[in-house]
Design a protein around this motif. Structure first.
Motif, PDB file in Angstrom:
ATOM      1  N   THR A 210       8.585  -8.285   6.521  1.00 26.26           N
ATOM      2  CA  THR A 210       9.311  -8.174   5.249  1.00 26.26           C
ATOM      3  C   THR A 210       9.244  -6.752   4.723  1.00 26.26           C
ATOM      4  O   THR A 210      10.251  -6.180   4.282  1.00 26.26           O
ATOM      5  N   ALA A 211       8.054  -6.170   4.783  1.00 22.56           N
ATOM      6  CA  ALA A 211       7.904  -4.782   4.343  1.00 22.56           C
ATOM      7  C   ALA A 211       8.627  -3.822   5.285  1.00 22.56           C
ATOM      8  O   ALA A 211       9.298  -2.884   4.841  1.00 22.56           O
ATOM      9  N   LEU A 212       8.517  -4.075   6.586  1.00 16.34           N
ATOM     10  CA  LEU A 212       9.109  -3.164   7.574  1.00 16.34           C
ATOM     11  C   LEU A 212      10.633  -3.198   7.570  1.00 16.34           C
ATOM     12  O   LEU A 212      11.280  -2.250   8.046  1.00 16.34           O
ATOM     13  N   PHE A 220      11.172   5.047   1.043  1.00 14.83           N
ATOM     14  CA  PHE A 220      10.091   5.663   0.288  1.00 14.83           C
ATOM     15  C   PHE A 220       8.913   5.989   1.201  1.00 14.83           C
ATOM     16  O   PHE A 220       8.298   7.057   1.092  1.00 14.83           O
ATOM     17  N   VAL A 221       8.576   5.077   2.111  1.00 16.45           N
ATOM     18  CA  VAL A 221       7.471   5.312   3.050  1.00 16.45           C
ATOM     19  C   VAL A 221       7.776   6.517   3.944  1.00 16.45           C
ATOM     20  O   VAL A 221       6.894   7.331   4.234  1.00 16.45           O
ATOM     21  N   ALA A 222       9.041   6.644   4.380  1.00 12.58           N
ATOM     22  CA  ALA A 222       9.416   7.783   5.215  1.00 12.58           C
ATOM     23  C   ALA A 222       9.210   9.102   4.473  1.00 12.58           C
ATOM     24  O   ALA A 222       8.703  10.087   5.044  1.00 12.58           O
ATOM     25  N   LEU A 223       9.579   9.147   3.205  1.00  9.45           N
ATOM     26  CA  LEU A 223       9.362  10.355   2.410  1.00  9.45           C
ATOM     27  C   LEU A 223       7.869  10.587   2.173  1.00  9.45           C
ATOM     28  O   LEU A 223       7.408  11.733   2.143  1.00  9.45           O
ATOM     29  N   SER A 224       7.115   9.500   2.033  1.00  5.85           N
ATOM     30  CA  SER A 224       5.664   9.624   1.873  1.00  5.85           C
ATOM     31  C   SER A 224       5.026  10.164   3.149  1.00  5.85           C
ATOM     32  O   SER A 224       4.010  10.872   3.095  1.00  5.85           O
ATOM     33  N   LEU A 225       5.605   9.832   4.305  1.00  2.15           N
ATOM     34  CA  LEU A 225       5.098  10.371   5.571  1.00  2.15           C
ATOM     35  C   LEU A 225       5.264  11.884   5.614  1.00  2.15           C
ATOM     36  O   LEU A 225       4.369  12.604   6.083  1.00  2.15           O
ATOM     37  N   LEU A 226       6.392  12.392   5.109  1.00  2.72           N
ATOM     38  CA  LEU A 226       6.578  13.848   5.041  1.00  2.72           C
ATOM     39  C   LEU A 226       5.512  14.481   4.154  1.00  2.72           C
ATOM     40  O   LEU A 226       4.944  15.527   4.491  1.00  2.72           O
ATOM     41  N   GLU A 330       5.413  -1.100  -7.703  1.00  2.00           N
ATOM     42  CA  GLU A 330       6.684  -1.619  -8.219  1.00  2.00           C
ATOM     43  C   GLU A 330       7.499  -2.320  -7.140  1.00  2.00           C
ATOM     44  O   GLU A 330       8.125  -3.352  -7.392  1.00  2.00           O
ATOM     45  N   LEU A 331       7.516  -1.759  -5.950  1.00  2.00           N
ATOM     46  CA  LEU A 331       8.374  -2.271  -4.883  1.00  2.00           C
ATOM     47  C   LEU A 331       7.742  -3.420  -4.111  1.00  2.00           C
ATOM     48  O   LEU A 331       8.416  -4.085  -3.329  1.00  2.00           O
ATOM     49  N   SER A 332       6.447  -3.682  -4.314  1.00  2.00           N
ATOM     50  CA  SER A 332       5.742  -4.711  -3.544  1.00  2.00           C
ATOM     51  C   SER A 332       5.875  -6.073  -4.209  1.00  2.00           C
ATOM     52  O   SER A 332       5.467  -6.231  -5.362  1.00  2.00           O
ATOM     53  N   PRO A 333       6.411  -7.082  -3.508  1.00  2.00           N
ATOM     54  CA  PRO A 333       6.414  -8.442  -4.063  1.00  2.00           C
ATOM     55  C   PRO A 333       4.979  -8.901  -4.311  1.00  2.00           C
ATOM     56  O   PRO A 333       4.065  -8.554  -3.560  1.00  2.00           O
ATOM     57  N   GLU A 334       4.800  -9.699  -5.341  1.00  2.00           N
ATOM     58  CA  GLU A 334       3.451 -10.104  -5.744  1.00  2.00           C
ATOM     59  C   GLU A 334       2.677 -10.739  -4.600  1.00  2.00           C
ATOM     60  O   GLU A 334       1.491 -10.455  -4.397  1.00  2.00           O
ATOM     61  N   ALA A 335       3.336 -11.605  -3.816  1.00  2.00           N
ATOM     62  CA  ALA A 335       2.643 -12.332  -2.749  1.00  2.00           C
ATOM     63  C   ALA A 335       2.383 -11.478  -1.513  1.00  2.00           C
ATOM     64  O   ALA A 335       1.655 -11.897  -0.615  1.00  2.00           O
ATOM     65  N   TYR A 340       2.353  -4.790   1.994  1.00  2.00           N
ATOM     66  CA  TYR A 340       3.103  -3.586   1.640  1.00  2.00           C
ATOM     67  C   TYR A 340       2.175  -2.377   1.592  1.00  2.00           C
ATOM     68  O   TYR A 340       2.532  -1.284   2.043  1.00  2.00           O
ATOM     69  N   GLN A 341       0.967  -2.548   1.065  1.00  2.00           N
ATOM     70  CA  GLN A 341       0.005  -1.450   1.034  1.00  2.00           C
ATOM     71  C   GLN A 341      -0.370  -1.023   2.447  1.00  2.00           C
ATOM     72  O   GLN A 341      -0.516   0.164   2.730  1.00  2.00           O
ATOM     73  N   SER A 342      -0.533  -2.001   3.347  1.00  2.00           N
ATOM     74  CA  SER A 342      -0.943  -1.655   4.705  1.00  2.00           C
ATOM     75  C   SER A 342       0.123  -0.853   5.429  1.00  2.00           C
ATOM     76  O   SER A 342      -0.191   0.065   6.189  1.00  2.00           O
ATOM     77  N   VAL A 343       1.401  -1.189   5.191  1.00  2.00           N
ATOM     78  CA  VAL A 343       2.482  -0.411   5.809  1.00  2.00           C
ATOM     79  C   VAL A 343       2.468   1.019   5.283  1.00  2.00           C
ATOM     80  O   VAL A 343       2.634   1.981   6.047  1.00  2.00           O
TER      81      VAL A 343
END
Length: 411
Positions: A210-212, A220-226, A330-335, A340-343
């Motif tokens: 779901t996260a991937l 956002f993760v791609a920009l965080s990788l930069l 903000e972007l992570s669903p509660e469940a 999402y953090q691990s990704v």
């Protein structure tokens, strides 16, 4: 000072401070990873190549730990995941202090890497659980400050204890980890939300996929990788540049210590500075500072030049920390907060590979142009954050609207 205290520290939940204290104690004591290669070569008398392979096994364990920690934080809960990781790390550290065969050292190194990486997603997911959305930016700012303060103290302790005894070093690290585990067991209950909305309960819970496959999140993760690749320059390519300029290795240590001191002194004043900024704007500004700071290395040929460059990129790091974590929340669903953090946490091992692999060749063949390219990457990431900001804000607003009108049901 009273206003500064209220805006920076005051009003956060008591449970947050137990989590914060656990992270700080864990980071202060977590210095084995800093001198692990030295332990393998000087105490266990492994060759450089074998020591490098064992260190690589620790990194592989770390990658697995990030993913496992996120999944377990959502399935088991934050508390059991944190307890498993910390008690498991105590076992691994104790075993490493006593192990003799290389195969056993390698196996325990993999286990330690796994256990060291597992708590990250669970800790952050727990902070999101217990902290109101309006306070998360400064909560994550304080988390980043504690991380750097703990790292600075750990660096000093690691060098001092390594000169006395590696067995003592492992014992102190295991003790600090055990103290954190006891604090979690004693003071931190399960924080995973126990209720779901009617709207959410009608949908599948999802998983890592779901996260991937979340386009907005992965952009956002791609920009965080930069950003992570840029930040990793300080520990991978910067020392090579400093020695290439004919400066002593101690200059590199001074630059890193100076940057850490800036964060410890200045990070607590960041929330009031960026409080009224949109998160994407703050991240864009942060990446500009990072890019300009590393581009300035191309002009540095002495201690003063490197310290000036470090000042610029450290300002970028300080500005980036609070909004970066808040956007993920903000972007992570509660469940699926843990997943999402691990990704997101995967960006760090990925950057630790990309930065030295690409950066070493770039510095060798391009020289100072390597740092100009780093500057360009910072500007590219800044532009990316400004471009994706409107769509991300619309999505967050839509999620908040849906949650407002949803009917809570027992979960």
């Amino acid at each position: 000072m009273r206003n500064w205290y209220r805006a920076t520290i005051g009003g956060l939940p008591g449970l947050y401070w137990y989590l914060w204290s656990g992270m700080l104690i864990n980071r202060v004591g977590g210095f084995v990873a800093l001198v692990f290669s030295l332990y393998l070569t000087s105490d266990r008398h492994l060759t450089l190549s074998i020591a490098g392979l064992v260190g690589g096994v620790y990194g592989i364990g770390g990658i697995a730990g990030v993913l496992l920690g996120g999944v377990l934080a959502d399935r088991w809960g934050r508390r059991p995941t944190l307890l498993l990781a910390h008690f498991g790390a105590v076992v691994a550290l104790t075993g490493l202090a006593l192990a003799e065969p290389i195969w056993l050292i390698a196996a325990l190194a993999a286990l330690l890497g796994l256990m060291h990486s597992m708590p990250g997603p669970a800790f952050v997911a727990a902070i999101v659980d217990v902290t109101p959305a309006t306070d998360r930016s400064r909560a994550f700012n304080l988390q980043f400050w504690a991380f750097n303060l703990g790292m600075a103290v750990a660096s000093v302790l690691a060098g001092s204890l390594a000169e006395v005894s590696f067995t003592l070093l492992f014992a102190v690290d295991a003790s600090a980890t055990l103290v954190t585990a006891v604090l979690i067991l004693w003071k931190i209950p399960e924080t995973r939300p126990a209720t779901r909305t009617a709207t959410a309960s009608a949908k599948p819970s999802g998983g890592l996929h779901t996260a991937l496959t979340d386009r907005a999140y992965m952009l956002f993760v791609a920009l965080s990788l930069l950003l992570a690749i840029l930040s990793m320059q300080t520990s991978t390519i910067l020392p090579l540049s400093i020695t290439a300029d004919g400066l002593r290795p101690s200059v590199y240590g001074s630059v890193v210590a100076y940057a850490a001191l800036l964060i410890v002194v200045g990070q607590l004043f960041v929330p009031r500075l960026i409080d009224r900024w949109r998160k994407g704007t703050a991240l864009a500004v942060a990446n500009v500072f990072l890019g300009l700071g590393f581009a300035a290395v191309s002009l540095a040929d002495g201690v003063t030049g490197y310290l000036a460059a470090a000042t610029i990129w450290t300002v970028g790091s300080m500005i980036a920390a609070p909004p970066n974590a808040a956007v993920i929340a903000e972007l992570s669903p509660e469940a699926l907060r843990g997943r999402y953090q691990s990704v997101f946490y995967l960006t760090f091992p990925a950057a630790s590979f990309i930065a030295p692999a690409a950066g070493g060749a770039s510095l060798q063949y391009l020289g100072d142009w390597h740092w100009i390219i780093c500057g360009a990457l910072g500007l590219l990431a800044a532009a990316g954050h400004l471009l994706i900001q409107p769509a991300r804000e619309r999505r967050v607003a839509k999620q908040l609207e849906a949650e407002r009108f949803a009917v809570p049901v027992a979960g």
